[in-house]
Design a protein around this motif. Structure first.
Motif, PDB file in Angstrom:
ATOM      1  N   ASP A  24      19.186  -0.924   9.806  1.00  0.00           N
ATOM      2  CA  ASP A  24      19.420  -0.614  11.040  1.00  0.00           C
ATOM      3  C   ASP A  24      20.059  -1.588  11.713  1.00  0.00           C
ATOM      4  OD1 ASP A  24      18.088   1.617  10.970  1.00  0.00           O
ATOM      5  OD2 ASP A  24      16.222   0.845  12.020  1.00  0.00           O
ATOM      6  N   HIS A  52       5.755  -0.893  14.515  1.00  0.00           N
ATOM      7  CA  HIS A  52       5.309  -0.584  13.165  1.00  0.00           C
ATOM      8  C   HIS A  52       6.914  -0.175  12.172  1.00  0.00           C
ATOM      9  CE1 HIS A  52       1.112  -1.045  13.076  1.00  0.00           C
ATOM     10  NE2 HIS A  52       1.015  -0.096  14.067  1.00  0.00           N
ATOM     11  N   GLU A  53       7.734   0.008  12.828  1.00  0.00           N
ATOM     12  CA  GLU A  53       8.895   0.238  12.058  1.00  0.00           C
ATOM     13  C   GLU A  53      10.082   0.090  12.964  1.00  0.00           C
ATOM     14  OE1 GLU A  53      11.194   3.007  12.885  1.00  0.00           O
ATOM     15  OE2 GLU A  53      10.280   3.637  14.851  1.00  0.00           O
ATOM     16  N   GLY A  54      11.376   0.098  12.472  1.00  0.00           N
ATOM     17  CA  GLY A  54      12.447  -0.306  13.174  1.00  0.00           C
ATOM     18  C   GLY A  54      13.120  -1.820  12.880  1.00  0.00           C
ATOM     19  N   PRO A  55      14.130  -1.952  13.499  1.00  0.00           N
ATOM     20  CA  PRO A  55      14.749  -3.208  12.957  1.00  0.00           C
ATOM     21  C   PRO A  55      13.913  -4.610  13.183  1.00  0.00           C
ATOM     22  CG  PRO A  55      16.006  -2.532  14.801  1.00  0.00           C
ATOM     23  CD  PRO A  55      14.876  -1.278  14.319  1.00  0.00           C
ATOM     24  N   ASP A 109      11.437  -4.832  10.394  1.00  0.00           N
ATOM     25  CA  ASP A 109      12.006  -5.048   9.089  1.00  0.00           C
ATOM     26  C   ASP A 109      12.340  -6.521   9.004  1.00  0.00           C
ATOM     27  OD1 ASP A 109      12.049  -2.376   8.882  1.00  0.00           O
ATOM     28  OD2 ASP A 109      14.098  -1.895   9.237  1.00  0.00           O
ATOM     29  N   TRP A 136       9.355  -8.284   7.955  1.00  0.00           N
ATOM     30  CA  TRP A 136       8.567  -7.695   7.027  1.00  0.00           C
ATOM     31  C   TRP A 136       9.363  -7.593   5.616  1.00  0.00           C
ATOM     32  CZ3 TRP A 136       3.267  -6.721   6.704  1.00  0.00           C
ATOM     33  CH2 TRP A 136       2.517  -6.896   7.986  1.00  0.00           C
ATOM     34  N   VAL A 162      16.594  -4.572  -6.601  1.00  0.00           N
ATOM     35  CA  VAL A 162      16.869  -2.980  -6.381  1.00  0.00           C
ATOM     36  C   VAL A 162      18.535  -2.873  -6.062  1.00  0.00           C
ATOM     37  CG1 VAL A 162      14.769  -2.390  -5.850  1.00  0.00           C
ATOM     38  CG2 VAL A 162      16.232  -3.352  -3.974  1.00  0.00           C
ATOM     39  N   TRP A 206      18.746  -0.042  -0.541  1.00  0.00           N
ATOM     40  CA  TRP A 206      17.878  -0.026   0.343  1.00  0.00           C
ATOM     41  C   TRP A 206      16.621   0.798  -0.247  1.00  0.00           C
ATOM     42  CZ3 TRP A 206      17.170  -3.647   3.706  1.00  0.00           C
ATOM     43  CH2 TRP A 206      18.245  -3.964   4.550  1.00  0.00           C
ATOM     44  N   SER A 207      15.630   0.104  -0.494  1.00  0.00           N
ATOM     45  CA  SER A 207      14.354   1.005  -1.042  1.00  0.00           C
ATOM     46  C   SER A 207      13.238   0.889  -0.317  1.00  0.00           C
ATOM     47  CB  SER A 207      13.977   0.442  -2.645  1.00  0.00           C
ATOM     48  OG  SER A 207      15.140   0.557  -3.285  1.00  0.00           O
ATOM     49  N   LEU A 208      12.299   1.910  -0.637  1.00  0.00           N
ATOM     50  CA  LEU A 208      10.933   1.957   0.145  1.00  0.00           C
ATOM     51  C   LEU A 208      10.063   1.219  -0.638  1.00  0.00           C
ATOM     52  CD1 LEU A 208       9.097   3.169   2.350  1.00  0.00           C
ATOM     53  CD2 LEU A 208       8.882   5.171   0.963  1.00  0.00           C
ATOM     54  N   SER A 209       9.129   0.375   0.001  1.00  0.00           N
ATOM     55  CA  SER A 209       8.133  -0.326  -0.781  1.00  0.00           C
ATOM     56  C   SER A 209       7.164   0.659  -1.216  1.00  0.00           C
ATOM     57  CB  SER A 209       7.358  -1.179   0.266  1.00  0.00           C
ATOM     58  OG  SER A 209       5.971  -1.440  -0.148  1.00  0.00           O
ATOM     59  N   ALA A 267       5.535   1.698   3.286  1.00  0.00           N
ATOM     60  CA  ALA A 267       6.201   1.402   4.560  1.00  0.00           C
ATOM     61  C   ALA A 267       6.915  -0.154   4.036  1.00  0.00           C
ATOM     62  CB  ALA A 267       5.047   1.018   5.493  1.00  0.00           C
ATOM     63  N   GLY A 268       7.959  -0.309   4.656  1.00  0.00           N
ATOM     64  CA  GLY A 268       8.556  -1.404   4.427  1.00  0.00           C
ATOM     65  C   GLY A 268       9.586  -1.295   3.550  1.00  0.00           C
ATOM     66  N   PHE A 269      10.678  -2.151   3.697  1.00  0.00           N
ATOM     67  CA  PHE A 269      11.958  -1.998   2.908  1.00  0.00           C
ATOM     68  C   PHE A 269      12.017  -3.096   1.814  1.00  0.00           C
ATOM     69  CE2 PHE A 269      13.816   0.379   6.455  1.00  0.00           C
ATOM     70  CZ  PHE A 269      14.286   1.507   5.622  1.00  0.00           C
TER      71      PHE A 269
END
Lengths: 307, 309
Positions: free
Chosen positions: A166, A184-187, A190, A193, A199, A202-205, A209-211
């Protein structure tokens, strides 16, 4: 409040009265409220990773890297939790920040939140030391004002976790409203976290949750912002530091013998005026002094008749 | 070398029915021969401790080292465990507990507990478990992203759940569901000749809980008990304990291995016990203690095996 006296008590790991913590935290908030989300810092500067309440190792860190009287420092967050001296470690940094505001930059880590400190030790430590959680509350108020990052000579970006899909630019980070509990989410989440990994995009853990971000994202961010390096912490590294992606990103870890049992070494990264990187490594304080007195409590294997 | 602590000497009570040998001079004294074996706990660099003890034809040995360094981690990642998308943060890859029986000069049987073999049994497909904020997180990404939401790049069981029950060299144990651990024998306060307690691997699950495989062993004059425990806590989601108990009766050369799996929804356990915790205890703290958790979870699976050597 006598700052020097408080500093001396902290260095010895002694009890700090609740009122002292209160006024320290209040003063710090007034100082931090004026700082930007991304602080400008000049070279030479020493970048430090996770501390996690290991007060004695934090003292070693200062000793090995020049000390706050002579050196500028950036701390990448995770001052608290896990170790036995979260409070003293955090307060020591607060006192230094008050005493030498231009020489200490404190960046927020994912442990500097109410929710995480309740699970991973800081809250319990305060309850144990004070019998109530007021001091924990005062510290959490300070957490909300900590910076999200720093930029050294416009060339090195410092952050606790990593990048966010973001925010492509430093300006976008400057636009975040940071004075809140970490969402819990958003820039903002990120930045505190996310982790680098091998990779493509951009991948999902796998945890859901988490990049995770890879070399492509790092190269794009470096190029887009005309910077050379992303310095982050957040992950344990046995050697104290680890460069990735052709040197475009480094993880710095400053808690030796993490949790008093991992046996890892710790590092800080000094950036000189030519933006050269010099790593200083250091080991954990011995748990006992020369005459066998415990300096830090050790987790001995307790012989028991387990079933 | 270290002085023999007088306290330990004072505990000399019982005589030994079987000859034994203690062989690490760095450790505190054995109540019987004066040279035991409570391994030094300090995890400072360089750390290595390899205490051992022999009782009759049995030898029990353990080793503790620091976590793996980066070169070793890359080797494990690429060569030994290629299916795991990421390895646990803390792997005590040099640690082990080994229990060996020398049957005669050419023949022996042994069982070892180590991190590599434990991780080899972690599934390399998606466990389906997600952290508590996962659905909110993904929903917000759907809202925000115009294109496809981010995908999981590598599928593996990120909880590092393993059914590992030790690595056996020699004859395998045989399933025997009627066999039981002789709890009465184990409850006797026999002197402990050798004790060790170690972690094989641990991960903080990105601060969403904890996953840990640990191992402890106590050796008494006539028998030993080893407990290898996998403990998983995904905050607000899941609690799981998988215990392997290995019992050896030295004189009979008989081995019993029991494996139990306990599991429950985190929030259900929380709700059930919220009212029953004394006011000075924090239920969330208790849920971080595997000993408390295992006593409050239902058993969902049990196996038992034996071998007569």
């Amino acid at each position: 409040m006598n700052l020097d006296h408080t500093l001396e008590l902290l260095r010895q790991g002694k009890h700090i009265p609740e009122e002292t913590v209160y006024s320290l935290c209040l003063e710090l908030q007034e100082l931090l409220i004026n700082e930007a989300n991304v602080s400008y810092v000049d070279t030479p500067v020493t970048i430090c990773g996770d501390i996690h309440g290991q007060l004695h190792d934090l003292l070693t860190l200062f000793e090995k890297s020049g000390g706050v009287e002579k050196t500028r420092y950036i701390f990448l967050g995770d001052f608290v939790d896990r170790g036995f001296y979260s409070l003293e470690s955090f307060l020591l940094l607060l006192c230094y920040k008050l005493r030498y505001p231009d020489r200490i930059t404190l960046i927020r880590g994912n442990h500097e939140t109410r929710q995480i400190t309740k699970v991973y030790g800081f809250y319990d430590e305060v309850l144990r030391k004070y019998g109530n959680c007021n001091v924990w509350r005062y510290c959490c108020e300070v957490f909300d004002y900590l910076s999200l990052g720093a930029i050294i000579n416009n060339k090195i970006f410092c952050v606790h976790g990593g990048l966010s899909p973001d925010v492509d630019t430093l300006d976008a980070i400057r636009g975040i409203d940071r004075k809140q509990e970490v969402p819990h989410e958003g820039p903002m989440c990120d930045l505190l976290w996310s982790d680098p990994d091998d990779v493509e995009t951009w991948s999902l853990s796998p945890r859901g949750a988490g990049f995770l971000f890879g070399k492509n994202e790092v190269d794009k961010f470096l190029h887009g912002n005309d910077i050379e390096l992303i310095a982050r912490a957040h992950q344990l590294v046995m050697e104290g530091y680890k460069e990735m992606f052709d040197g475009g990103l480094v993880t710095v870890w400053s808690a030796p013998n993490y949790c008093y049992r991992c046996g890892n070494i710790a590092a800080v990264l000094e950036i000189d005026d030519q933006l050269q990187r010099n790593y200083t490594i250091f080991e954990a304080v011995q748990p006992q002094d020369g005459v066998g007195n415990a300096i830090i409590p050790t987790k001995k294997p307790q012989m028991d008749y387990f079933l | 070398m270290d002085q023999v602590p007088p306290v330990t000497r004072g505990r000399q009570v019982r005589s030994l029915p079987l000859p034994h040998r203690c062989n690490n001079p760095r450790n505190p004294a054995c109540a019987h021969c004066g040279t035991v074996i409570i391994p030094s706990p300090a995890a400072i660099m360089p750390l290595e401790d390899t205490p051992s003890i022999s009782v009759g034809s049995w030898t029990i040995e353990s080793r503790k080292r620091p976590i793996l360094d980066t070169p070793a981690l890359s080797q494990w990642e690429s060569e030994h465990l290629p299916g795991l998308g990421a390895l646990p943060e803390m792997i005590f890859g040099g640690n082990y507990v080994r229990i060996r029986c020398d049957l005669d000069e050419s023949k022996h049987w042994d069982i070892e507990f180590n991190a590599l073999d434990a991780l080899r049994e972690v599934p390399t497909e998606d466990s389906g478990v997600r952290v508590s904020c996962a659905s909110d997180w993904l929903r917000s990404k759907h809202r925000r992203c115009d294109g496809a939401p981010p995908q999981i790049a590598k599928q593996y069981d990120w909880t590092y759940t393993t059914r590992y029950r030790g690595t056996v060299t020699g004859c395998p144990l045989v399933a025997d569901t009627t066999a039981e651990l002789p709890l009465a024998m184990l409850a006797k306060p026999d002197p402990i000749l050798f004790f060790d307690d170690m972690v094989l691997y641990e991960d903080e699950l990105g601060d969403n809980g904890a996953s840990m495989y640990s191992c402890k062993v106590r050796v008494m004059p006539e028998r030993l008990l080893l407990l290898a425990r996998f403990f998983l806590r995904v905050d607000d989601v899941l609690l799981r304990v998988q215990d392997t108990r290995l019992y050896v009766e030295f004189a009979q050369n008989r081995v019993v291995r029991e494996w139990k799996r306990y599991e429950a929804d985190y929030n259900e356990v929380f709700k059930r016990h919220r009212g029953g915790v004394p006011p000075h205890r924090d239920l969330r703290a208790l849920l971080r203690d595997s000993n408390w958790v295992v006593d409050h979870l239902p058993i969902v699976e049990r196996t038992c095996e034996t071998i007569q050597l």
